[in-house]
Design an enzyme around this catalytic site. Structure first.
Site, PDB file in Angstrom:
ATOM      1  N   LEU A   1      15.075 -28.596  16.270  1.00 32.68           N
ATOM      2  CA  LEU A   1      14.636 -27.381  15.560  1.00 32.68           C
ATOM      3  C   LEU A   1      13.125 -27.418  15.407  1.00 32.68           C
ATOM      4  CD1 LEU A   1      17.456 -26.948  12.904  1.00 32.68           C
ATOM      5  CD2 LEU A   1      17.282 -26.016  15.209  1.00 32.68           C
ATOM      6  N   HIS A   2      12.439 -27.264  16.543  1.00 31.19           N
ATOM      7  CA  HIS A   2      10.985 -27.261  16.562  1.00 31.19           C
ATOM      8  C   HIS A   2      10.490 -25.817  16.580  1.00 31.19           C
ATOM      9  CE1 HIS A   2       6.894 -28.640  17.526  1.00 31.19           C
ATOM     10  NE2 HIS A   2       7.303 -29.721  16.878  1.00 31.19           N
ATOM     11  N   ALA A   3       9.293 -25.570  17.009  1.00 29.47           N
ATOM     12  CA  ALA A   3       8.613 -24.283  16.842  1.00 29.47           C
ATOM     13  C   ALA A   3       9.407 -23.054  17.281  1.00 29.47           C
ATOM     14  CB  ALA A   3       7.259 -24.309  17.548  1.00 29.47           C
TER      15      ALA A   3
ATOM     16  N   ALA B   1      12.937 -22.758  15.571  1.00 35.12           N
ATOM     17  CA  ALA B   1      12.754 -22.521  14.138  1.00 35.12           C
ATOM     18  C   ALA B   1      12.318 -21.087  13.873  1.00 35.12           C
ATOM     19  CB  ALA B   1      11.733 -23.498  13.567  1.00 35.12           C
TER      20      ALA B   1
END
Length: 89
Positions: A14-16, A19
């Site tokens: 759940l990175h940039a 997210a």
């Protein structure tokens, strides 16, 4: 309160980008939606409408995340996004 636990599907966790997609979807609902990283020492709830807070969870691909809200439809929508590889082209 409705809740559902799912595994993170995005290859980068759940990175940039994931997210941001999740936070945008959560922002469409009036009810609060919370994410909790299963197995995290604190198991603090994170606001699903905040991409920065989602990234701060540090959830990686395969980690389990619990989605909770008063709105069962919101839980299903956000859980479904978490399960997808949102970085796939």
């Amino acid at each position: 309160m409705a809740s559902k636990t799912v595994k993170v599907g995005s290859s980068v966790g759940l990175h940039a980008r994931p997210a941001s997609i999740i936070a945008d979807a959560a922002g469409e609902y009036d009810e609060d939606i919370f994410l909790t990283l299963v197995g995290d020492e604190d198991e603090d709830e994170t606001d699903a409408a905040s991409s920065l807070m989602i990234m701060a969870l540090g959830a990686e691909q395969g980690d389990e995340v619990t989605v909770t809200s008063e709105n069962p439809e919101a839980v299903e929508k956000i859980a479904g996004l978490i399960e997808k590889d949102l970085d796939a082209s």
